[in-house]
Design an enzyme around this catalytic site. Structure first.
Site, short mmCIF file in Angstrom:
data_model
loop_
_atom_site.label_atom_id
_atom_site.label_comp_id
_atom_site.label_asym_id
_atom_site.label_seq_id
_atom_site.Cartn_x
_atom_site.Cartn_y
_atom_site.Cartn_z
CE LYS A 105 -65.28 -80.29 -21.41
NZ LYS A 105 -65.06 -78.86 -21.17
P1 NAD Z 1 -62.37 -75.60 -31.41
O1 NAD Z 1 -62.68 -76.96 -31.88
O2 NAD Z 1 -63.27 -74.49 -31.78
O3 NAD Z 1 -60.90 -75.18 -31.85
C1 NAD Z 1 -59.76 -75.91 -31.56
C2 NAD Z 1 -58.71 -75.52 -32.60
O4 NAD Z 1 -57.47 -76.07 -32.24
C3 NAD Z 1 -59.06 -76.06 -34.00
O5 NAD Z 1 -58.96 -75.02 -34.95
C4 NAD Z 1 -58.03 -77.17 -34.22
O6 NAD Z 1 -57.68 -77.33 -35.59
C5 NAD Z 1 -56.86 -76.64 -33.40
N1 NAD Z 1 -55.94 -77.69 -32.97
C6 NAD Z 1 -56.21 -78.95 -32.56
N2 NAD Z 1 -55.09 -79.62 -32.27
C7 NAD Z 1 -54.08 -78.75 -32.47
C8 NAD Z 1 -52.68 -78.83 -32.34
N3 NAD Z 1 -52.08 -79.93 -31.92
N4 NAD Z 1 -51.94 -77.73 -32.64
C9 NAD Z 1 -52.51 -76.60 -33.07
N5 NAD Z 1 -53.85 -76.46 -33.21
C10 NAD Z 1 -54.62 -77.52 -32.92
O7 NAD Z 1 -62.24 -75.73 -29.81
P2 NAD Z 1 -62.38 -74.58 -28.74
O8 NAD Z 1 -63.80 -74.53 -28.31
O9 NAD Z 1 -61.68 -73.36 -29.21
O10 NAD Z 1 -61.58 -75.23 -27.52
C11 NAD Z 1 -60.16 -75.13 -27.41
C12 NAD Z 1 -59.75 -75.43 -25.98
O11 NAD Z 1 -60.43 -74.54 -25.09
C13 NAD Z 1 -60.11 -76.84 -25.51
O12 NAD Z 1 -59.13 -77.26 -24.58
C14 NAD Z 1 -61.42 -76.63 -24.76
O13 NAD Z 1 -61.67 -77.63 -23.80
C15 NAD Z 1 -61.16 -75.28 -24.12
N6 NAD Z 1 -62.37 -74.54 -23.74
C16 NAD Z 1 -63.32 -74.21 -24.64
C17 NAD Z 1 -64.44 -73.48 -24.23
C18 NAD Z 1 -65.51 -73.03 -25.19
O14 NAD Z 1 -66.38 -72.24 -24.77
N7 NAD Z 1 -65.48 -73.41 -26.44
C19 NAD Z 1 -64.58 -73.12 -22.89
C20 NAD Z 1 -63.56 -73.45 -21.99
C21 NAD Z 1 -62.45 -74.16 -22.42
#
Ligand code: NAD
Length: 466
Positions: A105
């Site tokens: 990561k």
């Molecule tokens: P992103 O940046 O696209 O979206 C995250 C969203 O969460 C944003 O809109 C942000 O404003 C919101 N947010 C942040 N803090 C918050 C809070 N305290 N309360 C409510 N909303 C909040 O990120 P993402 O890619 O959607 O990733 C989200 C999660 O999924 C992370 O834990 C990431 O590690 C995990 N993840 C993502 C992927 C991927 O392919 N993008 C794959 C596996 C896991």
């Protein structure tokens, strides 16, 4: 701000619990649990007439398979502990899902919204350079992907910078996944994690006895769902679940939530959020946020940050099923409380595996230099068309027009990617389900998944003579 020490401790406690169950020797357990290495870099970029210093990390958790795989996060809360916890989850995820990768990561301490696109590009290119010169980005050793705060644009800059640094490397496109289609991406990657969450829920619902145990209807259209986070993962999960008939009754974002007990119109909210970057002003907006995690619903999907369900609120949670779409939303202490209260948790390293599964497809596509379906699409169409003609001839009836196109059409890259993703998510859940029901000492799905993942990593090390 998320407590990154608690996050790392939680991942390690969950590991210890499972390692004990399979009587893994302590020395091997320690080897697997601890990150192999974490590289920290401080680099300067001149912007707005000033030299700005940025801190970034790339952690390699386990190299039992190479390349190692794991996203790059842009966040002000990023830290070494957080990146090590996330890298460990990547190792367990890739192992559980039978993907040929070790876990890694990366992160950069930055608020991506505080910089203009061209500034963010400059910062990303410099970060790429720092990582690439130490082989921490490399098609056969270390392959990043998007995570919180990064997107396909950022991945395109990384790929381009890597190619610039390695102009004779034939596999350079495979140095990073999650790229736009025109820059070597694969159809279906952007939606993959959210779509995987949707498949994970369908898999759970396909076992009526498990649903009955927690008082959940086995039908998707009966589900009332709350989602935290409306980014890449949260939006696509909401989209596919609501398209299939589930009601998304609350979505929680950073600065407030949207509530609609009849079901939120996901596409309309997405349009609004893309434009305004806030829910404020949308129908059903309220400034209430984390309190909604304890609102009554069938399924709760935390898809934002870690540690949001912890010892302080676990006793108040009123959903029947929690699906960890984000990484680490439930702490180890909360996990124990929820289990005692009969609330089932589908763990992150299975529930959000869709992203790395489709990243795997993209990586293979980049190495093969050929899009999925190229060799089969027309051949399939010809065969299906012959079959339809034969049926019409034999029955002396016309094939229903509304079905003809669908039956004849050959599989596109998107069809194949979605099919491969569904297959992997089914296989993963079926293995967890079988393990959970075949060992009385295993009390929850997370332990079942972790036991499978650790066993495979331990076997890989023992073949290596470690
Ligand atoms: P992103 O940046 O696209 O979206 C995250 C969203 O969460 C944003 O809109 C942000 O404003 C919101 N947010 C942040 N803090 C918050 C809070 N305290 N309360 C409510 N909303 C909040 O990120 P993402 O890619 O959607 O990733 C989200 C999660 O999924 C992370 O834990 C990431 O590690 C995990 N993840 C993502 C992927 C991927 O392919 N993008 C794959 C596996 C896991």
């Amino acid at each position: 701000m998320a407590n990154s020490k608690e996050f790392l401790n939680s991942v390690n406690q969950m590991f210890d619990k499972s390692a004990k169950l399979i009587s893994l020797p302590e020395d091997l357990a320690t080897k697997i649990k601890l990150a192999n290495s974490t590289y920290t870099v401080n680099f300067g970029v001149k912007l707005r007439n000033k030299l700005h210093t940025f801190k970034g990390f790339r952690c390699v958790h386990s190299e039992h398979n190479e390349p190692v795989k794991g996203g790059i996060r842009y966040s002000l809360d990023a830290s070494q502990n957080e990146v090590e916890a996330l890298a460990a989850l990547m190792s367990y995820k890739c192992s559980l899902m039978d993907l040929p990768f070790g876990g890694a990561k990366g992160a950069l301490i930055i608020d991506p919204n505080a910089w203009k696109r061209d500034e963010l590009e400059k910062i990303t290119r410099r970060f790429t350079y720092e990582l690439a010169k130490r082989d921490l980005i490399h098609p056969s050793q270390n392959v990043p992907a998007p995570d919180m705060g990064t997107d396909e644009n950022v991945m395109a800059w990384i790929a381009d910078e890597y190619r610039r640094l390695n102009p004779t490397e034939i596999d350079s496109l495979a140095c990073v996944t999650g790229k736009p289609i025109s820059k070597g991406g694969v159809h279906g990657r952007t939606e993959a994690t959210g779509r995987g969450v949707y498949y994970a829920i369908n898999e759970f619902l396909s076992y009526p006895k498990d649903c009955k145990r927690i008082g959940l209807s086995p039908h998707i259209e009966d589900q009332q769902i709350i989602i935290q986070g409306f980014g890449n993962v949260g939006y696509y999960a909401a989209k596919f679940l609501s398209e299939d008939g589930a009601k998304i009754i609350t979505i929680i974002e950073k600065d407030g939530s949207v509530v609609n007990e009849k079901g939120i119109n996901i596409e309309s909210l997405k349009k609004y959020f893309d434009k305004k970057r806030t829910f404020n002003g949308y129908d059903g907006f309220t400034t209430t946020r984390s309190r909604f995690l304890s609102k009554k619903c069938d399924i709760l999907i935390p898809a934002a940050i870690e540690n949001v369900i912890n010892k302080n609120n676990a006793n108040n949670i009123k959903s029947k099923l929690i699906v960890e779409a984000g990484n680490g939303p439930v702490t180890a202490e909360a996990d124990d409380i929820l289990q005692k209260r009969g609330i089932v948790v589908i763990p992150d390293f299975y529930a959000n595996a869709g992203g790395v599964i489709v990243s795997y497809f993209e990586w293979v596509k980049n190495l093969s230099k050929m899009r999925y379906g190229l060799m089969q699409e027309r051949e399939e169409e010809k065969r299906q068309s012959n079959l339809v003609s034969a049926l019409e001839l034999m029955t002396d009836k016309n094939f229903p027009n509304e079905l003809k196109g669908k039956v004849i059409k050959g599989s596109t890259e998107l069809d194949l990617v979605r099919s491969g993703l569904e297959e992997k998510m089914r296989e993963g859940y079926s293995n967890i389900h079988e393990k959970f029901h075949s060992n009385k000492k295993i009390k929850d799905l997370r332990t079942a998944g972790m036991v499978i993942a650790i066993r495979k990593i331990a076997d890989a090390y023992s073949y290596l003579g470690i």
